[in-house]
Design an enzyme around this catalytic site. Structure first.
Site, PDB file in Angstrom:
ATOM      1  N   ASN A   1       0.727  -1.238   0.032  1.00 13.69           N
ATOM      2  CA  ASN A   1      -0.089   0.024   0.004  1.00 13.69           C
ATOM      3  C   ASN A   1       0.796   1.021   0.024  1.00 13.69           C
ATOM      4  OD1 ASN A   1      -1.865   2.011   0.426  1.00 13.69           O
ATOM      5  ND2 ASN A   1      -2.542   1.479   2.365  1.00 13.69           N
TER       6      ASN A   1
ATOM      7  N   LYS B   1      -0.023   4.247  -0.479  1.00  8.48           N
ATOM      8  CA  LYS B   1      -0.700   5.515   0.297  1.00  8.48           C
ATOM      9  C   LYS B   1      -0.259   6.671  -0.750  1.00  8.48           C
ATOM     10  CE  LYS B   1      -0.327   3.075   4.828  1.00  8.48           C
ATOM     11  NZ  LYS B   1      -0.287   3.481   6.291  1.00  8.48           N
TER      12      LYS B   1
ATOM     13  N   HIS C   1      -9.864   0.981   5.180  1.00 10.83           N
ATOM     14  CA  HIS C   1      -8.407   1.186   5.817  1.00 10.83           C
ATOM     15  C   HIS C   1      -8.644   2.298   6.990  1.00 10.83           C
ATOM     16  CE1 HIS C   1      -4.353   2.485   6.453  1.00 10.83           C
ATOM     17  NE2 HIS C   1      -4.080   1.397   5.935  1.00 10.83           N
TER      18      HIS C   1
ATOM     19  N   GLU D   1      -7.083   4.672   7.934  1.00  9.71           N
ATOM     20  CA  GLU D   1      -6.705   6.054   7.674  1.00  9.71           C
ATOM     21  C   GLU D   1      -8.233   6.651   7.002  1.00  9.71           C
ATOM     22  OE1 GLU D   1      -2.152   5.349   7.241  1.00  9.71           O
ATOM     23  OE2 GLU D   1      -3.411   5.533   5.277  1.00  9.71           O
TER      24      GLU D   1
ATOM     25  N   GLU E   1      -4.972  -4.979  10.542  1.00 13.92           N
ATOM     26  CA  GLU E   1      -4.077  -3.952  10.998  1.00 13.92           C
ATOM     27  C   GLU E   1      -4.322  -3.250  12.093  1.00 13.92           C
ATOM     28  OE1 GLU E   1      -1.862  -2.344   7.048  1.00 13.92           O
ATOM     29  OE2 GLU E   1      -3.935  -1.321   7.210  1.00 13.92           O
TER      30      GLU E   1
ATOM     31  N   GLY F   1       2.483   2.616  10.679  1.00 13.47           N
ATOM     32  CA  GLY F   1       3.377   3.647  10.419  1.00 13.47           C
ATOM     33  C   GLY F   1       4.160   4.248  11.959  1.00 13.47           C
TER      34      GLY F   1
ATOM     35  N   SER G   1       3.464  -1.903  10.191  1.00 11.97           N
ATOM     36  CA  SER G   1       5.019  -2.082  10.491  1.00 11.97           C
ATOM     37  C   SER G   1       5.483  -3.319  10.010  1.00 11.97           C
ATOM     38  CB  SER G   1       5.439  -1.446  11.770  1.00 11.97           C
ATOM     39  OG  SER G   1       4.890  -0.157  11.994  1.00 11.97           O
TER      40      SER G   1
END
Length: 263
Positions: A13, A15, A106, A108, A178, A184, A222
């Site tokens: 991904n 992003k 996701h 985010e 996740e 991140g 990560s």
């Protein structure tokens, strides 16, 4: 079929990265690595999710790769078809452009852009009805984990999409777990914790659909070459959704190697 018998997926991904020149270089480096150090498709599926602007150019660049590397949309519209919806890209437009996969849910998108369960359901339904494979993201926050609500939160996210999925469509869904606190941050769930959650997700899926035993469940948060082998050794971890490490062709290739060689 047990979780360990599922062919793993390693999905990058990207992003909101990189610029067009960087994307071209990244794909070229990955193609060269796959030529020099092949990873059999039968041992590991591979895919990348570039920004929408680069979907077709990346896909075209991958056409002459020594093996298949799929191209994934990072998101799609909750509106189906075509029409007066400025800025939107529908599932049908993706399919028409030769894109067969899309990320949905996701963290985010949920946290920054306010994708509610209702919006996510529309996206899942539209994607499946257009013939896309959905990579559906689930995960808990640090607060939810520390308060003992991690499993409940993740299983609820699985149940949330059940009304949007027809019986025969579950086989077109890949789940990506996740933990939000690991995205991140450099932190990652221990392999034991990740496996425990993946096993719980598989149990939940199996209560909803007979396809649950055959569905790939990826770990994200990560993921890097240094922890990929341990994660790949877990029976219910069927691959990885890779963030930052997927922007480095060598790291991404090593992660795919770890899953191909371990499963």
């Amino acid at each position: 079929m047990s979780g360990s018998a599922i062919t793993p997926w390693v999905v990058g991904n990207w992003k909101m990265n990189p610029m067009q020149a960087g994307a071209k270089q990244l794909v070229q480096e990955l193609k060269q690595l796959l030529l020099d150090q092949p990873i059999e498709e039968s041992k590991c599926h591979m895919a990348v999710a570039p920004v929408a602007l680069a979907l077709q150019s990346v896909q075209a660049q991958l056409q002459d790769s020594s093996r298949s590397v799929c191209t994934v949309a990072q998101d799609l519209s909750r509106i189906a078809g075509t029409g007066a919806y400025t800025g939107e890209i529908s599932a049908e437009l993706l399919k028409d452009s030769g894109i067969d996969f899309a990320l949905v849910g996701h963290s985010e998108r949920r946290e920054i852009f306010g994708d509610s369960p209702a919006v996510i359901n529309e996206k899942v339904k539209n994607a499946l009805n257009a013939g896309l494979t959905v990579i559906y993201c689930v995960g808990e926050s640090l607060q939810q984990r520390e308060s003992g609500q991690a499993e409940q939160t993740v299983l609820q996210q699985i149940c949330d999409i059940a009304p949007a999925v027809q019986a025969g469509q579950w086989q077109s869904i890949i789940v990506a777990y996740e933990p939000v606190w690991a995205i991140g941050t450099g932190k990652t769930a221990s392999p034991a914790d990740a496996q425990a959650m993946h096993a719980k997700i598989r149990e939940g899926l199996s209560q909803i659909t007979p396809a649950g035993q055959n569905m790939a469940i990826l770990y994200g948060g990560s993921v890097k070459p240094e922890n990929a082998v341990e994660l790949a050794a877990c029976p219910d971890i069927n691959g990885a959704l890779v963030g930052g490490a997927s922007l480095n062709a060598v790291s991404f290739h090593k992660i795919a190697q770890a899953f191909a060689n371990t499963k």
